[in-house]
Design a protein around this motif. Structure first.
Motif, PDB file in Angstrom:
ATOM      1  N   THR A 712      -9.875   0.673  -2.290  1.00 21.44           N
ATOM      2  CA  THR A 712     -10.613   1.264  -3.600  1.00 21.44           C
ATOM      3  C   THR A 712     -10.498   2.695  -3.573  1.00 21.44           C
ATOM      4  N   LEU A 713     -10.446   3.464  -4.716  1.00 21.68           N
ATOM      5  CA  LEU A 713     -10.169   4.853  -4.812  1.00 21.68           C
ATOM      6  C   LEU A 713     -11.710   5.505  -4.176  1.00 21.68           C
ATOM      7  N   LYS A 714     -12.756   4.850  -4.131  1.00 20.37           N
ATOM      8  CA  LYS A 714     -14.070   5.276  -3.571  1.00 20.37           C
ATOM      9  C   LYS A 714     -13.684   5.514  -1.979  1.00 20.37           C
ATOM     10  N   ASP A 715     -13.035   4.515  -1.448  1.00 21.27           N
ATOM     11  CA  ASP A 715     -12.793   4.661   0.012  1.00 21.27           C
ATOM     12  C   ASP A 715     -11.792   5.648   0.460  1.00 21.27           C
ATOM     13  N   SER A 716     -10.705   6.045  -0.578  1.00 12.70           N
ATOM     14  CA  SER A 716      -9.917   7.139  -0.198  1.00 12.70           C
ATOM     15  C   SER A 716     -10.757   8.680  -0.398  1.00 12.70           C
ATOM     16  N   LEU A 717     -11.623   8.605  -1.422  1.00 14.54           N
ATOM     17  CA  LEU A 717     -12.202   9.918  -1.416  1.00 14.54           C
ATOM     18  C   LEU A 717     -13.080  10.140  -0.748  1.00 14.54           C
ATOM     19  N   SER A 718     -13.790   9.042  -0.168  1.00 18.64           N
ATOM     20  CA  SER A 718     -14.713   9.140   1.071  1.00 18.64           C
ATOM     21  C   SER A 718     -14.073   9.301   2.307  1.00 18.64           C
ATOM     22  N   GLY A 719     -12.859   9.314   2.575  1.00 19.95           N
ATOM     23  CA  GLY A 719     -12.201   9.257   3.881  1.00 19.95           C
ATOM     24  C   GLY A 719     -12.166   7.910   4.629  1.00 19.95           C
ATOM     25  N   GLN A 720     -12.820   6.830   4.093  1.00 17.30           N
ATOM     26  CA  GLN A 720     -12.787   5.759   4.860  1.00 17.30           C
ATOM     27  C   GLN A 720     -11.427   5.065   4.934  1.00 17.30           C
ATOM     28  N   SER A 721     -10.725   5.227   4.183  1.00 17.72           N
ATOM     29  CA  SER A 721      -9.115   4.524   4.165  1.00 17.72           C
ATOM     30  C   SER A 721      -8.113   5.223   5.047  1.00 17.72           C
ATOM     31  N   GLY A 722      -8.652   6.541   5.411  1.00 18.73           N
ATOM     32  CA  GLY A 722      -7.598   7.322   6.127  1.00 18.73           C
ATOM     33  C   GLY A 722      -6.392   7.876   5.147  1.00 18.73           C
ATOM     34  N   ILE A 723      -6.416   8.016   3.925  1.00 21.74           N
ATOM     35  CA  ILE A 723      -5.865   8.480   3.034  1.00 21.74           C
ATOM     36  C   ILE A 723      -6.208   9.873   2.477  1.00 21.74           C
ATOM     37  N   ARG A 724      -5.649  10.863   2.624  1.00 21.15           N
ATOM     38  CA  ARG A 724      -5.867  12.127   2.037  1.00 21.15           C
ATOM     39  C   ARG A 724      -5.192  12.401   0.860  1.00 21.15           C
ATOM     40  N   LEU A 725      -6.055  12.482  -0.340  1.00 19.43           N
ATOM     41  CA  LEU A 725      -5.394  12.577  -1.640  1.00 19.43           C
ATOM     42  C   LEU A 725      -5.385  14.246  -1.881  1.00 19.43           C
ATOM     43  N   ASP A 726      -4.321  14.924  -2.286  1.00 20.50           N
ATOM     44  CA  ASP A 726      -3.917  16.125  -2.650  1.00 20.50           C
ATOM     45  C   ASP A 726      -4.292  16.144  -3.969  1.00 20.50           C
ATOM     46  N   ALA A 921       4.299   6.234   4.031  1.00 25.70           N
ATOM     47  CA  ALA A 921       5.377   7.110   4.655  1.00 25.70           C
ATOM     48  C   ALA A 921       4.610   8.216   5.522  1.00 25.70           C
ATOM     49  N   SER A 922       3.506   8.587   4.966  1.00 27.51           N
ATOM     50  CA  SER A 922       2.903   9.719   5.686  1.00 27.51           C
ATOM     51  C   SER A 922       1.360   9.393   6.040  1.00 27.51           C
ATOM     52  N   TYR A 923       0.936   8.315   5.767  1.00 28.17           N
ATOM     53  CA  TYR A 923      -0.434   8.284   6.036  1.00 28.17           C
ATOM     54  C   TYR A 923      -0.889   6.834   6.549  1.00 28.17           C
ATOM     55  N   GLU A 924      -1.763   6.662   7.424  1.00 26.78           N
ATOM     56  CA  GLU A 924      -2.304   5.593   8.025  1.00 26.78           C
ATOM     57  C   GLU A 924      -3.310   4.850   6.882  1.00 26.78           C
ATOM     58  N   MET A 925      -3.093   3.542   6.585  1.00 26.88           N
ATOM     59  CA  MET A 925      -3.914   3.030   5.595  1.00 26.88           C
ATOM     60  C   MET A 925      -4.943   1.787   6.440  1.00 26.88           C
ATOM     61  N   SER A 926      -6.030   1.832   5.983  1.00 22.82           N
ATOM     62  CA  SER A 926      -7.056   0.588   6.342  1.00 22.82           C
ATOM     63  C   SER A 926      -7.611  -0.002   5.358  1.00 22.82           C
ATOM     64  N   SER A 927      -7.362  -1.287   5.416  1.00 20.93           N
ATOM     65  CA  SER A 927      -7.757  -2.026   4.037  1.00 20.93           C
ATOM     66  C   SER A 927      -9.295  -1.903   3.821  1.00 20.93           C
ATOM     67  N   SER A 928      -9.512  -1.881   2.614  1.00 20.16           N
ATOM     68  CA  SER A 928     -10.911  -1.228   1.834  1.00 20.16           C
ATOM     69  C   SER A 928     -11.924  -2.774   2.445  1.00 20.16           C
ATOM     70  N   LYS A 929     -12.957  -2.302   2.585  1.00 17.17           N
ATOM     71  CA  LYS A 929     -13.971  -3.589   3.226  1.00 17.17           C
ATOM     72  C   LYS A 929     -14.249  -4.409   1.793  1.00 17.17           C
ATOM     73  N   ASP A 930     -14.159  -3.712   0.635  1.00 13.14           N
ATOM     74  CA  ASP A 930     -14.783  -4.486  -0.341  1.00 13.14           C
ATOM     75  C   ASP A 930     -13.980  -4.270  -1.714  1.00 13.14           C
ATOM     76  N   PRO A 931     -12.651  -4.345  -1.857  1.00 11.92           N
ATOM     77  CA  PRO A 931     -12.082  -3.746  -3.004  1.00 11.92           C
ATOM     78  C   PRO A 931     -11.960  -4.576  -4.323  1.00 11.92           C
ATOM     79  N   TYR A 932     -12.685  -5.994  -4.039  1.00 14.08           N
ATOM     80  CA  TYR A 932     -12.287  -7.022  -5.007  1.00 14.08           C
ATOM     81  C   TYR A 932     -13.719  -7.237  -5.665  1.00 14.08           C
ATOM     82  N   THR A 933     -14.873  -6.903  -5.039  1.00 16.42           N
ATOM     83  CA  THR A 933     -15.863  -7.819  -5.461  1.00 16.42           C
ATOM     84  C   THR A 933     -16.758  -6.941  -6.582  1.00 16.42           C
ATOM     85  N   ASN A 934     -17.605  -7.348  -7.102  1.00 16.30           N
ATOM     86  CA  ASN A 934     -18.236  -6.458  -8.435  1.00 16.30           C
ATOM     87  C   ASN A 934     -19.598  -6.495  -8.034  1.00 16.30           C
ATOM     88  N   ASP A 935     -20.068  -5.378  -7.787  1.00  9.85           N
ATOM     89  CA  ASP A 935     -21.713  -5.138  -7.442  1.00  9.85           C
ATOM     90  C   ASP A 935     -22.342  -4.376  -8.648  1.00  9.85           C
TER      91      ASP A 935
END
Length: 951
Positions: A712-726, A921-935
C-alpha cells in the motif's frame, strides 16, 4: 478376519521392524513423527519410508542411529514447535530458520536437549517469552532467535551458557532490563566467551548495567540500537578492548560519554546518535581504526571542533548533526585519505570553509546546512550543502550549494551483470544467471548492520562482495554464481542487498543444498569483506526443490514382511478403489453442474440481495484455490482485516494472485463480496486493481485479484515497505490514483463512487503504478437524473467528507475530499488523524502563502527533499486544499484534478504519460502485510456530527 487387518498390522509393526534392524531409535522416530503431525509442508521424504536415518529423510543427520541434526530452513513449514522436540535427546543442531509459518511459543522442553550446540530459529514468527530452561543448554555455542516475535524479558539463565559465542535476540519484542548476575542469579556478564551481543530493535528499558562489561570479556559486537535504554553509558565499556562495533543509537541514553571510550582502539564503527547524551563531545583521539562515527542529535555542551577530526586516518564517515559544535572546520579534515561523507549540519560552525588543496575525489558529500559559515574558497567538486548559512544570505549568492537541500541519501541502482555471455531466454519462473544459464535461484536478503563505508556509488565494493560470495559457494560446490540487486539503506543505516544464488551443475537445488546454504550464511561460516561486517541473512521460501528419489536401504527380511503385508492388502485396496471411483464420478458430475452455476447456493434471504450479476470473470473451485495458495498456509498469508484473510497464490499459468478469503457467515463480508465482484467485473483500467475471479463454493466466499507486489501507499510513506518515495514518484502516484478515480466517476456507466479512498486502498505495483483497490463500500449512481445518493455514512475516519457525514448525501465530490486527504499524506507522510490532530486543519492553520514552501517545512516529509527537486509543491498544496474545501461546490472534479496534476508534473520536468521505472531497479521491496483487506467502518449513528469539526 477384518479386511483392514493387513493394513493395521503393517502400520503397527513398522516401528518394531526398525528397532529389530538396529536403525533409528524408536525415541527419535516417535519424536520426528510427532513433529511431522504438527507441521505442514514437511519434505516428501518424511514418513514415506519408515526409517529417518537409514533412508535419509531430508534435513535429518544421524550418528550411530541417533538424530543429531534437524535442519529445515526456507522450507515453508507451518505449525508450532511442541515439547515433543525433547524426544530428540541427542540433537546437536536445530535450524528451522526462515519458516514464517512457524508460530507459537518456544516450549520449556527445549532445555532437555543437553547436547544442543546450535539453536537457530531466525526469521520465523515464534512468540511469547523465551523459556528460562534455555539456560540448561550448557553446550550451546550459537543462539539465534532474531527476527521473531518473542516478548517478555531476557532470561537471566542465559548467563549460565558458558560456551556461548553468538547471542542474537535482535528484532523481537523483548522488554525490561538487561540481566546481570547478582543475588544468586546469573546474567549476561557471565558470558566471557561470547563474541556477539546482538540485542537491537527490541523494547529493552532501564540503564545499561555497569556490571555487564569487564576486561575478561571477548566481545567484538555490542549492538543495542533502537531500544528504550536510559541512564548513562557505563565506563566499564571502555575496558572491553576487543570491541570492534558499538551501537547504542536510537535509545534514551543521557549523561556524559565515558572519558575512557577512546581506549577502544579496535572499534571501527561507533553509533551513539539520537540519544540525550550531554557534557563534552567524546574524545576519540587514538581510535585509529575508526571508519564510521555517528554522534548526531545529542545535547553535548557547546564546544570547539575537537582535534581528533583531523587525525583519524581510517575515517570514511563523520556524522555530528545537531551536536553544538562551533568554530572553524580544519581543512585537514577534508584531506583524510578515506573520507567519503561529512554531515555537520545544524551546528554553530563559522568562519571560512577551507576544503584545502588535497585529493578529495573520494569525498562524496559535505553537508554543512544551517550553520554560521560566512565564506567558502570554492575548490570542491562534490556535493556541498550550505543552505541556511550566512554565505547564502549575501546579495548575489547564486551558487548551487545555496539552492539544494539534503534529502534522504540517493541510493544508486546496482545489479549484477552477465559474465561476458548473452542471457538465456528463460521460461516459467526460471532466471538467467550471471553465467547465462536458466535456473531457479535461492533468494534472500543480506543485511549489513554497520557497514564501514557511506559512498554507496562505488560499485567496486559490490563486485568484490559478489566474487567473495561466488568463490565461497563454488568452493563448496553449492552454487554456480550469485547475483546482487535492490540496494537500499534504511533509517538505521542498515545496508540491504537482495541476493540470488544459482545452483551448481543443475537448474534447481535439493533440500539438502538449500539447508547448507542457509546454514553457511545464517551461522556466519561465510565471512564477507571486512567493511561489510557485521551482517545477517534473511532467506526466502524456496519452492523449486529437486526431490531426490529415495532408495530403500532396508534389509531383505523387512522387505519380505512389508511385501507380505502389502500383498494381503491388495484385495482390500481394489475394493476401496472401486468405491472411491464411484464416489468421485458422482462428485465430478455434481461439481460440473455447480461450476456452470457457481451461485446455485446463494441465499437471497441472508440480507445480501439478489444473485451477483457478472461479466467475464473466472469462477474458481475451493479445491483449486486451496492448491494455488499452498493450502492457505501461513507462509502465504499476506494480510488480514475485518473481512477476512488474504493469501498469495500462484495460478497454473504462473500468474501471482491475491486471494481474499472471507470469514464464514460474515454478513458484512457477503455484502462486500457481492459489491466487489459486480463492480470489478465491469471496470477495467490500469489504475484499478483487476479482479481475476472469485470462489463461491463449500460455503466459502473468496475474491481473486491480481497480485500487487509493493503493498500500500501507506506502507511506503511510513517506511514499512523499504521504498523511498521522492517528489517525482509521489507526483506519479497521485496522477495514477486520480486517473483511476476519474475513470470511475466519468467513464463508467453508470458512474461509481468509491466511498473509501485512503492510502491503504492505493496499491503500488512493481513499477510503482498506483492502483485503487477495495470496492466493498462502493456505490453505483444508477438512478438517472440524480446528482447524489442518500445513504448511510460509510468510510474511514479522517477521510470522510464532512458534508456527506452530516447530510448523508453522497456524491463524487466525497471521493474528491478523501483524495485531497491522501494528497496531504503524500506531502507529510502523516496519518490523517495523529495524536488527536487532524491533518487538514493542521495544514490549513500552518499555511502562509507569503513564505517559502507556504511555511510548511515542519509538516513536510523530509524524504521529499526541499530544494529544486520539488518544483510545483506549492501548486500541489493548493490543489489538495481545494479538494478538502468544506463546501462541495468549491471542490474540483477528478478529471480537473488529473489535468492539474499533469501540469504540476510538467513543472517538475516529468512527462505524465511515461511509466515509472521499475522499483526493483533501485529499491528493496517487502510485501505489504495488508494491501487487500478493507478495514473501513459503517459510521452511521456512531459519532456526532461535531466530531469531524473538533478534529
Amino acid at each position: 478376519m477384518d479386511q483392514r487387518t493387513p493394513v493395521f498390522l503393517l502400520l503397527t509393526f513398522v516401528p518394531f521392524l526398525v528397532l529389530a534392524n538396529n536403525q533409528t531409535s524408536v525415541e527419535d522416530v516417535t519424536g520426528l513423527r510427532s513433529l511431522k503431525d504438527q507441521w505442514t509442508n514437511t519434505p516428501p521424504s518424511w514418513g514415506s519410508t519408515p526409517d529417518p536415518c537409514e533412508d535419509g529423510w531430508d534435513g535429518i543427520g544421524c550418528t550411530n542411529a541417533r538424530v543429531i541434526t534437524l535442519t529445515l530452513p526456507s522450507m515453508n513449514l507451518t505449525g508450532t514447535l511442541s515439547g515433543d522436540i525433547q524426544q530428540l535427546s541427542e540433537l546437536q543442531k536445530l535450524d528451522l530458520s526462515y519458516n514464517k509459518g512457524l508460530t507459537g511459543p518456544l516450549p520449556q522442553e527445549i532445555g532437555s536437549l543437553k547436547n544442543l550446540s546450535q539453536l537457530i530459529l531466525m526469521g520465523c514468527k515464534f512468540s511469547g517469552p523465551i523459556p528460562p530452561t534455555i539456560g540448561s543448554l550448557q553446550e550451546l555455542v550459537v543462539l539465534s532467535l532474531n527476527s521473531n516475535r518473542f516478548s517478555g524479558t531476557i532470561p537471566s539463565s542465559i548467563g549460565k551458557i558458558s560456551k556461548l559465542y553468538l547471542l542474537d535476540l535482535a528484532e523481537n519484542k523483548l522488554e525490561g532490563p538487561i540481566p546481570v548476575s547478582g543475588g544468586g542469579e546469573p546474567g549476561l556478564d557471565m558470558l566471557s566467551q561470547c563474541k556477539h551481543f546482538h540485542l537491537g530493535m527490541n523494547k529493552l528499558s532501564g540503564p545499561i548495567p555497569s556490571k555487564l562489561f569487564s576486561s575478561n570479556m571477548s566481545l567484538i559486537h555490542v549492538v543495542f540500537e533502537s531500544n528504550n535504554l536510559n541512564g548513562s553509558i557505563p565506563s566499564s565499556l571502555g575496558v572491553v578492548q576487543s570491541l570492534e562495533v558499538v551501537r547504542f543509537d536510537n535509545n534514551m541514553l543521557s549523561g556524559h560519554v565515558p572519558v575512557n571510550l577512546n581506549n577502544l582502539t579496535s572499534v571501527s564503527q561507533l553509533f551513539l546518535s539520537n540519544n540525550k547524551l550531554s557534557g563534552p563531545a567524546p574524545n576519540l583521539t587514538g581510535m585509529n581504526f575508526l571508519h564510521y562515527v555517528d554522534l548526531s542529535n545529542n545535547s553535548f555542551d557547546v564546544s570547539d571542533v575537537p582535534p581528533w577530526f583531523s587525525t583519524l586516518e581510517s575515517l570514511t564517515t563523520l556524522m555530528m548533526e545537531n551536536t553544538q559544535l562551533r568554530g572553524e572546520i580544519p581543512s585537514a579534515l577534508f584531506s583524510l585519505p578515506n573520507l567519503q561523507t561529512v554531515v555537520l549540519r545544524n551546528n554553530k560552525l563559522n568562519g571560512t570553509l577551507d576544503i584545502g588543496t588535497g585529493d578529495t575525489s573520494q569525498l562524496d558529500l559535505i553537508d554543512l546546512e544551517q550553520n554560521l559559515i560566512s565564506a567558502y574558497d570554492g575548490r570542491y567538486n562534490g556535493t556541498l550543502l550550505l543552505m541556511k548559512n550566512p554565505i547564502c544570505n549575501k546579495s548575489g549568492a547564486s551558487r548551487i550549494y545555496c539552492k539544494i537541500s539534503k534529502s534522504s541519501d540517493v541510493i544508486p541502482s546496482y545489479n549484477t551483470t552477465s559474465n561476458n555471455c548473452v542471457p538465456s531466454p528463460c521460461t516459467s519462473n526460471q532466471v538467467s544467471s550471471p553465467n547465462c544459464k536458466c535456473a531457479y535461484p535461492y533468494e534472500g536478503t543480506l543485511i549489513f548492520t554497520a557497514p564501514s563505508f557511506s559512498d554507496l556509488k562505488n560499485s567496486t565494493r559490490y563486485k568484490e562482495l559478489e566474487k567473495n560470495l561466488t568463490d565461497f559457494f563454488l568452493s563448496k560446490q553449492l552454487a554456480d554464481s550469485v547475483s546482487l540487486s535492490n540496494l537500499t539503506k534504511d533509517s538505521l543505516s542498515y545496508l540491504r542487498l537482495s541476493l540470488e544464488i544459482f545452483p551448481h551443475g543443475q537448474d534447481r537445488f535439493t533440500r539438502k543444498e538449500v539447508s547448507s546454504i542457509a546454514s553457511q550464511l545464517g551461522t556466519h561460516i561465510y565471512q564477507p569483506p571486512e567493511y561489510f561486517e557485521p551482517f545477517y541473512f534473511m532467506g526466502g521460501y524456496y519452492q523449486h526443490f529437486a526431490d531426490v528419489p529415495l532408495e530403500s536401504k532396508k534389509s531383505s527380511n523387512v522387505g519380505i514382511i512389508v511385501g507380505a503385508a502389502a500383498g494381503g492388502s491388495v484385495l482390500v485396496l481394489i475394493f476401496l478403489l472401486i468405491k472411491v471411483y464411484a464416489i468421485r464420478q458422482k462428485r465430478r458430475a455434481k461439481g460440473a453442474a455447480d461450476q456452470n452455476n457457481p451461485f446455485v447456493k446463494w441465499d437471497v434471504d441472508k440480507g445480501s440481495g439478489s444473485i451477483p450479476q457478472l461479466k467475464g470473470v473466472i469462477s474458481f473451485s475451493f479445491k483449486e484455490l486451496l492448491k494455488y495458495s499452498n493450502n492457505f498456509s501461513e507462509g502465504n498469508d499476506v494480510g488480514s482485516g475485518g473481512y477476512g484473510k488474504v493469501y498469495r497464490g500462484t495460478l497454473p499459468t504462473g500468474q501471482l494472485v491475491a486471494i481474499k478469503r472471507a470469514h464464514k457467515e460474515s454478513i458484512q463480508g457477503r455484502h462486500q463480496f457481492k459489491t466487489e465482484i459486480e463492480l470489478l467485473s465491469r471496470v477495467h483500467h490500469k489504475n484499478l486493481v483487476s479482479l481475476v475471479g472469485f470462489c463461491f463454493d463449500r460455503g466459502e466466499e473468496m475474491l481473486v485479484y491480481e497480485y500487487v507486489a509493493n503493498g500500500t501507499l501507506k506502507d511506503s510513506l511510513s517506511g514499512q515497505s523499504g521504498i523511498r518515495l521522492d517528489w517525482k514518484r509521489r507526483l506519479k502516484i497521485a496522477l495514477g490514483a486520480a486517473r483511476g478515480l476519474a475513470y470511475l466517476h466519468e467513464l463508467c456507466d453508470p458512474p461509481i463512487i468509491h466511498r473509501d479512498i485512503k492510502s491503504t486502498n492505493i496499491l503500488l505495483d512493481n513499477r510503482l503504478t498506483a492502483k485503487v483497490s477495495d470496492f466493498g463500500l462502493s456505490k453505483s449512481m444508477d438512478d438517472n437524473g440524480r446528482d447524489h445518493l442518500s445513504t448511510q455514512v460509510k468510510g474511514t475516519m479522517g477521510y470522510l467528507d464532512p458534508e456527506y457525514y452530516m447530510t448523508q448525501r453522497l456524491t463524487e465530490k466525497s471521493d474528491v475530499y478523501a483524495f485531497g486527504v491522501v494528497m496531504l499524506e503524500l506531502l507529510t507522510a502523516r496519518r490523517p488523524i495523529e495524536q488527536g490532530k487532524y491533518i487538514v486543519r493542521g495544514v490549513r492553520m500552518a499555511m502562509d502563502k507569503t513564505k517559502d514552501l507556504y511555511n510548511l517545512q515542519q509538516l513536510l516529509d523530509p524524504a521529499i527533499g526541499l530544494g529544486m527537486a520539488v518544483r510545483g509543491l506549492e501548486r500541489f498544496v493548493d490543489l489538495a486544499m481545494m479538494c478538502v474545501e468544506e463546501e462541495v461546490a468549491n471542490r474540483p472534479t477528478m478529471s480537473e484534478m488529473v489535468k492539474e496534476i499533469e501540469t504540476i508534473m510538467h513543472l517538475a520536468g516529468l512527462n505524465p504519460n511515461v511509466e515509472s521505472a521499475s522499483s526493483s531497479a533501485s529499491y528493496e521491496m517487502s510485501s505489504s502485510k495488508d494491501p487487500y483487506t478493507n478495514d473501513a467502518f459503517d459510521y452511521s449513528g456512531v459519532f456526532p456530527a461535531s466530531k469531524i469539526d473538533s478534529q
